[in-house]
Design an enzyme around this catalytic site. Structure first.
Site, PDB file in Angstrom:
ATOM      1  N   LYS A 153      23.237  -5.773 -18.799  1.00  0.00           N
ATOM      2  CA  LYS A 153      22.357  -6.267 -17.733  1.00  0.00           C
ATOM      3  C   LYS A 153      22.514  -5.316 -16.556  1.00  0.00           C
ATOM      4  CE  LYS A 153      21.164 -10.239 -14.904  1.00  0.00           C
ATOM      5  NZ  LYS A 153      20.914 -11.679 -14.960  1.00  0.00           N
ATOM      6  N   GLY A 176      17.809  -8.259  -8.274  1.00  0.00           N
ATOM      7  CA  GLY A 176      18.590  -7.644  -7.207  1.00  0.00           C
ATOM      8  C   GLY A 176      18.020  -7.726  -5.801  1.00  0.00           C
ATOM      9  N   GLY A 177      17.108  -8.680  -5.568  1.00  0.00           N
ATOM     10  CA  GLY A 177      16.545  -8.803  -4.225  1.00  0.00           C
ATOM     11  C   GLY A 177      15.195  -8.106  -4.076  1.00  0.00           C
ATOM     12  N   GLU A 182      27.295  -6.932 -16.823  1.00  0.00           N
ATOM     13  CA  GLU A 182      26.409  -6.709 -15.684  1.00  0.00           C
ATOM     14  C   GLU A 182      27.090  -5.887 -14.578  1.00  0.00           C
ATOM     15  OE1 GLU A 182      25.213 -10.151 -13.356  1.00  0.00           O
ATOM     16  OE2 GLU A 182      23.473  -9.115 -12.582  1.00  0.00           O
ATOM     17  N   ARG A 196      20.451 -20.748  -1.511  1.00  0.00           N
ATOM     18  CA  ARG A 196      19.057 -20.969  -1.943  1.00  0.00           C
ATOM     19  C   ARG A 196      18.558 -22.316  -1.399  1.00  0.00           C
ATOM     20  NH1 ARG A 196      20.395 -16.609  -2.740  1.00  0.00           N
ATOM     21  NH2 ARG A 196      20.821 -15.571  -4.713  1.00  0.00           N
TER      22      ARG A 196
HETATM   23  P1  13P Z   1      18.767 -11.623  -9.380  1.00  0.00           P
HETATM   24  O1  13P Z   1      17.637 -11.422 -10.347  1.00  0.00           O
HETATM   25  O2  13P Z   1      18.456 -12.583  -8.287  1.00  0.00           O
HETATM   26  O3  13P Z   1      19.331 -10.318  -8.892  1.00  0.00           O
HETATM   27  O4  13P Z   1      19.938 -12.320 -10.178  1.00  0.00           O
HETATM   28  C1  13P Z   1      20.279 -11.886 -11.444  1.00  0.00           C
HETATM   29  C2  13P Z   1      21.711 -12.076 -11.691  1.00  0.00           C
HETATM   30  O5  13P Z   1      22.098 -12.535 -12.749  1.00  0.00           O
HETATM   31  C3  13P Z   1      22.660 -11.681 -10.629  1.00  0.00           C
HETATM   32  O6  13P Z   1      23.977 -11.746 -11.104  1.00  0.00           O
END
Ligand code: 13P
Length: 337
Positions: free
Chosen positions: A219, A262-263, A177, A33
């Site tokens: 998540k 997620g991009g 997640e 980033r």
């Molecule tokens: P993003 O919203 O950038 O996908 O990140 C969320 C996250 O916690 C990824 O592990």
């Protein structure tokens, strides 16, 4: 098990009209980033990156939780207050990423398994002392030729279940997640099949491994066609498929479901959340838990420069507000102006 404490944490986290910021990029991801705005990946620059967001006035109006990274939970803000305490004082629940990352799954080309169970109980005890009250573990499922395999889904789900049970024993709410990646040229139907199978397997294994499902948060990724599919899914298709996936795989006793971005570009992530919210009432509280879709536009303004902080923070607050509108199902694209 500290069920009462876990339930209290869940209800704080899933408060109506608030979301959860994912500020838990590993040092390597934070470096990516920072590289995108030409800032060196040093410990102090990573702290300034966190300070930009966690030091923004008024975040407690929009955020009920923030996921931190190991380095960040040990760092202090500009006034010398540890970040977990900064959040706790604001009534925001501090969380921590506890997995150690996804590595190649031996024997299964193109698939990943997440590491980090060894020594986890001791780490959880330490994170609890440092103020964390929930913990995130990310498993990664890729869609491609012949993948995901049943073995990859089951192994990751079993590991998620073991982590979740350990968290609960230590008074920490597990945020599970299982991210199904958007990379690839698969259709939305394929994404629906894989995500439903993955999330169902996670709940099958968590039940078997004696996790209290009334004290977990899921998540998940939204369900959409792969980035390289011939046509991109509409917001309505994404919301319909995502809600169908949830209904077919998430037990009703699970209190909360949050989404990763997620991009997806920031506006799509907001609009899709809004369309999903239109399907309520659902048995679970829904919220966003984005990293890139909330922080990305503000980072581009910041560029690591002191003089850009104010404008960057305004952009950050704007994305938070818009996602809150989306969470309530009242977002409109005109609000982007
Ligand atoms: P993003 O919203 O950038 O996908 O990140 C969320 C996250 O916690 C990824 O592990």
């Amino acid at each position: 098990m500290k069920t009462e404490e876990l339930k209290k944490t869940v209800s704080m986290m899933m408060q109506n009209s608030k979301g959860i910021l994912a500020a838990d990029e590993s040092n390597k991801s934070a470096g990516k980033r920072l590289a995108s705005i030409n800032v060196d990946n040093t410990e102090e620059n990573r702290r300034l990156f966190r300070e930009l967001f966690l030091g923004t006035k008024g975040i407690e109006q929009y955020l009920s939780g923030v996921i931190l990274y190991d380095e960040t939970i040990r760092q202090k803000n500009n006034e010398g207050v540890p970040y977990a305490e900064v959040l706790t004082r604001l009534g925001i629940v501090p969380g921590i990423k506890v997995d150690m990352g996804a590595v190649d799954f031996p024997g299964f080309l193109g698939e990943k398994v997440t590491e980090g169970l060894d020594g986890l109980r001791d780490r959880l005890k330490e994170y609890y002392k440092l103020g964390a009250r929930f913990a995130k573990w990310r498993a990664v499922i890729a869609i491609g030729d012949g993948i995901p395999t049943t073995e990859c889904i089951h192994t990751n789900a079993m590991i998620l279940a073991r982590y979740a049970r350990l968290c609960q024993e230590e008074g920490i709410v597990p945020m599970l997640e299982p991210e199904v990646l958007f990379d690839g040229d698969h259709s939305i139907e394929k994404a629906l099949e894989v995500t439903t199978n993955t999330v169902s397997t996670v709940f099958y294994q968590t039940k078997r491994y004696r996790v209290d499902l009334s004290c977990v948060i899921l998540k998940t990724s939204m369900v959409l066609a792969g980035k390289d599919y011939k046509e991109q899914s509409t917001s309505e298709e994404i919301a319909e498929a995502t809600v169908r996936m949830l209904k077919n795989s998430v037990p009703e006793e699970v209190p909360g479901v949050v989404f990763l971005s997620g991009g997806q570009d920031p506006i799509s992530a907001t609009r899709n959340l809004d369309t999903i919210a239109g399907f309520e009432p659902l048995p679970w509280e829904l919220a966003f838990s984005y990293a890139r879709a909330i922080q990305g536009p503000a980072l581009e303004i910041w560029k690591g420069k002191e003089e850009n902080i104010e404008e960057s923070r305004e952009e950050f607050l704007k994305r938070l507000q818009l996602n809150i509108s989306a969470d309530m199902g009242v977002y409109s694209k005109e609000q982007e102006r």
